[in-house]
Scaffold this active site. Structure first.
Site, PDB file in Angstrom:
ATOM      1  CG  HIS A  96      -1.783   1.183   1.394  1.00 25.82           C
ATOM      2  ND1 HIS A  96      -3.109   1.200   1.024  1.00 25.82           N
ATOM      3  CD2 HIS A  96      -1.522   2.425   1.881  1.00 25.82           C
ATOM      4  CE1 HIS A  96      -3.616   2.400   1.271  1.00 25.82           C
ATOM      5  NE2 HIS A  96      -2.676   3.161   1.798  1.00 25.82           N
ATOM      6  CD  GLU A  97       1.612   3.678   3.695  1.00 26.60           C
ATOM      7  OE1 GLU A  97       1.861   4.737   3.099  1.00 26.60           O
ATOM      8  OE2 GLU A  97       0.564   3.488   4.347  1.00 26.60           O
ATOM      9  CG  HIS A 117       0.453   6.324  -0.648  1.00 23.98           C
ATOM     10  ND1 HIS A 117      -0.524   7.135  -1.160  1.00 23.98           N
ATOM     11  CD2 HIS A 117      -0.137   5.654   0.390  1.00 23.98           C
ATOM     12  CE1 HIS A 117      -1.659   6.979  -0.476  1.00 23.98           C
ATOM     13  NE2 HIS A 117      -1.451   6.069   0.468  1.00 23.98           N
ATOM     14  CD  GLU A 153      -5.793   5.706   0.446  1.00 22.69           C
ATOM     15  OE1 GLU A 153      -4.851   6.490   0.680  1.00 22.69           O
ATOM     16  OE2 GLU A 153      -6.022   4.679   1.125  1.00 22.69           O
TER      17      GLU A 153
END
Lengths: 520, 520
Positions: free
Chosen positions: A280-281, A284, A310
């Site tokens: 997830h990170e 980003h 996001e």
């Protein structure tokens, strides 16, 4: 290894006013980067006793930045440029994006008196502390007065910033430029419906998923090793980044694609926390690292909005990172890092476990089917708070009623209910961008499939660079030059459309839970 | 646990001009703290690819600080205060120190044009890179042009700053206010003599020290555990600090005693590197953490000078940290962390090993007897360079000749010779403060012994808090309010006097090497 961008956005350096604006913006971005570093440090390394002096440092920096923005010469320069760059074709989209974002920041700085901004900062700091203790002691009333103060300040800020339709729009626009509550209502209606429908279908089917393989003993250092390996596999470049640990995972950049770092928070009994946070990170971080180098030290390096940001964390985490083809390419890393723990777990069992659906009380632990219901609850309550329709005291009751209605679960206490998120200690208008991110992600995932007919096969071979290259070329390299709606048009060919998410969720979880296929 | 300071220095907050100066200085200190954070980060966490943008950020910050200092209203305020605070008894020593330090910074900012400062910063960055490569490839000629440029710029800076006796004084004064090359020559003459004498006596005695117990296998994580334990034992407060790893150990504070961090660089085969670096940096850190809280966010929090700072790292490292009584109190921590490695090593063997004397090529590995000879060589060469007495090209030869003369060793190449230190890539005038630190340390150690007749017994019981309390009360709490010479008078009762070092070195190494006692 990565393909060079075919079109590199850049500014019109031959124009003296653009050069002047860039020189000012570079200074502001440099100072902002030091602020980002101070926040990164506060979350990863700063000693506990330094909170107050760090607050002083941040306040001083905010003051210096405010002076830079509100200089009268800045207003004149932006006024002049705003007219010119729109009219003249000799200017680039990068120029237009830069002037637009500078104007937004200038507007904000001039519309909000320094005193108000400073008061908001002080209230945020105190409110955060009150929230932390309230959650610890399961004592909503300890947080309530600070929440009331925050609502009042946010309303004042919204009124000073201005809006066309509803007050909430002014707050939302800070995070998602151009978005309004009315547009969100339309985008979110199908999300609400499909989430409730799929949850009901799964529950009525009686089918279950066994996720026990994700729990066990997972030494922390090895989780970091695995996370780094998966990040490298995605194309995250450690020579322009780094990984640390913090209580809540996050990603930050420092005004350029040359320094983009992320954190994870490994749980020694639950492998999913670190691995999926890393992916997830990582999403980003790839977005930030993908900005064209020409945009470094400006306001248009980095993501176009919180929703756009996001969308990339979610795209990599869910449609890609929770898919069978992805793990067909990456599972070897899991097996090599934890050979004993996964000795008797095959890939499909592992992937099904990552996709278990279970209505729960806690947003950050929610699966893809129920996640947006958590967000809708918050969005509805936020609007009511900002419109002044509800009293702070009635909030816990409203919260619990909505959890019963949407998710069929009831918080046994406020710590697991209305007090679970940090967000309301700092402001309103942010939560909806999480669901927007999911919608954008599904739509971009669909575009990726159209661009690569053999998407699954390529992914299953262990290659993800074709995805990153495409995203860089279509989206990442342009940073915040385009606002979200236009960006979605450029990347996917149409404006934000929730139907892609509806279809994605339906097909995916029909497969995971072996449900009868619907017609669509 | 620590005693409260009996006398807490503070500013005259009732005076409007002092308040005005404090308000300006707080802002400057906050911005400076962000710069310190950026440097800390660069040494501990920053990705390699971010060097250039970090340089931009630092340059921007320097510019903003320069603007703050050179504001005309700042000059007027300081002019007025400079007269008032000296004359009127209603002002405190803290006021006087603050105005003096602010005046020094203002003078520097106004005397050195921004262009010159920026050029020096650029040359430093390039010179650092050139030095790094030159050392790597053992190629002095790659560094020579940058060194030449640095010498020229340092001469220009010295001429603009001004001096009474010699140009070198202007550079020295930046690090050691009030010190001059002539004073140093007098202070250092006995150091030179005693160092050469003791080295000769040790070598002629034929006595040797077996230091083999310090080499072996020492897992890095456990070295960190031991370092933290020793630091806690010294009174270093981790709630206002932290420890990290970096290629070269250092300590940094961020404008207040509330955030003081240090680094070590453990060597998995040599326990002395981490342990003695922890104690050395711990000494720096205790000094910074000991500033009165009233001085936070001002120019007088922290050390009085580089020499004063080094006196505390050296005091804790050598007279205390390499003594038998200290380890009688702390050796249990070593045994508990490395039970196998030290199973057959008694305390006195361990302490003797820490005090082995061996002329070597590398300053940072030098023992107490030879260390200052390394510094004297650099001091002599620095003066010659700044006076224009030597050509850059002849430097390696001069260096090697001095090593033969002073230490009886000859560098086999320039990497282990003239290229070993980073310092000359950034400027001149700093090296002598290392030897000053050793002189101050011996003098303060003597004062401690006078204050505590049972010093050795208390220390051997494992207690160091009596030392820290005394140092805080006499020295640390006053930060940079007093300049070094006055500070030494206040702490020890007399100005800097090299005789204490001469006696300390003589007695200590007569004991370690079992030499006949001299009369003194």
């Amino acid at each position: 290894m990565l393909k060079q961008d075919t079109v590199v956005p850049d500014f019109t350096h031959s124009d003296a006013r653009i050069r002047e604006l860039l020189s000012r913006v570079h200074e502001i971005a440099d100072l902002g980067a030091l602020g980002a570093l101070a926040e990164w440090d506060q979350n990863t390394s700063m000693p506990g006793g330094a909170g107050e002096v760090r607050g002083d440092q941040m306040a001083t920096l905010q003051g210096v930045l405010h002076e830079h923005w509100t200089a009268p010469t800045m207003g004149q320069l932006l006024e002049e440029l705003s007219k010119t760059v729109v009219e003249q074709t000799s200017f680039t989209d990068a120029d237009r994006g830069l002037v637009r974002e500078a104007h937004r920041a200038y507007d904000r700085a001039t519309k909000l008196p320094r005193k108000l901004v400073e008061e908001m900062a002080r209230v945020q700091a105190a409110s955060f502390e009150a929230w932390r203790r309230a959650r610890e002691n399961n004592d909503f009333l300890h947080f309530a007065p600070w929440l009331k103060r925050t609502v009042a300040l946010q309303r004042e800020i919204a009124d000073r910033l201005g809006y066309k339709e509803t007050r909430y729009d002014a707050l939302l626009d800070q995070y998602e430029p151009g978005m309004t509550a009315n547009k969100l209502d339309q985008l979110f209606a199908p999300v609400r419906e499909i989430s409730l429908t799929m949850l009901r279908r799964i529950q009525e089917s009686g089918h279950t998923v066994d996720a026990s393989c994700l729990s066990g003993k997972f030494p922390l250092e090895e989780q970091v090793v695995l996370s780094k390996r998966l990040l490298r596999g995605m194309g995250y470049d450690f020579s322009f980044g780094g990984i640390a640990e913090s209580p809540h995972p996050f990603t930050t950049s420092f005004g350029s694609p040359f320094d983009v770092r992320l954190t994870i928070h490994p749980d020694k009994h639950f492998i999913q926390a670190a691995v999926m946070a890393a992916i997830h990170e990582g999403g980003h971080a790839l977005y930030e690292q993908g900005s064209a180098q020409t945009l470094a030290r400006t306001l248009v390096a980095g993501g176009a909005s919180m929703g756009a940001h996001e969308s990339q964390s979610r795209l990599w985490e869910n449609p890609i990172g929770r898919s069978l083809p992805y793990w067909q390419g990456q599972y070897a890393a899991v097996l090599e890092t934890f050979p004993e723990q996964f000795a008797n777990v095959d890939i499909s069992t592992f992937v099904r476990a990552l996709n278990k659906v279970q209505p729960s009380l806690i947003r950050i632990e929610a699966d893809e089917v129920t996640y947006n219901l958590h967000i809708l609850i918050r969005f509805e309550l936020e609007k009511a708070l900002i419109n002044g329709d509800v009293a702070i005291e009635s909030l816990p009751g409203l919260w619990n009623a909505k959890y019963r209605e949407y998710l069929g679960v009831e918080p046994p206490n406020d710590a697991q209910g209305v007090l679970q998120d940090v967000h309301w200690s700092s402001g309103f208008g942010y939560f909806p961008t999480y669901t927007l991110g999911n919608l954008y992600a599904a739509q971009i995932f669909n575009a990726l499939h159209r661009a690569f007919p053999n998407f699954d096969q390529q992914l299953a071979s262990g290659d993800t660079s074709f995805i990153l290259n495409w995203l860089r070329e279509k989206m990442y390299s342009f940073g915040a030059i385009y606002q979200p709606e236009e960006l979605m048009r450029r990347v996917t060919g149409e404006p934000p459309n929730p139907e892609y998410f509806v279809r994605y969720l339906t097909h995916k979880f029909e497969a995971v839970y072996d449900l009868p296929r619907t017609a669509n």
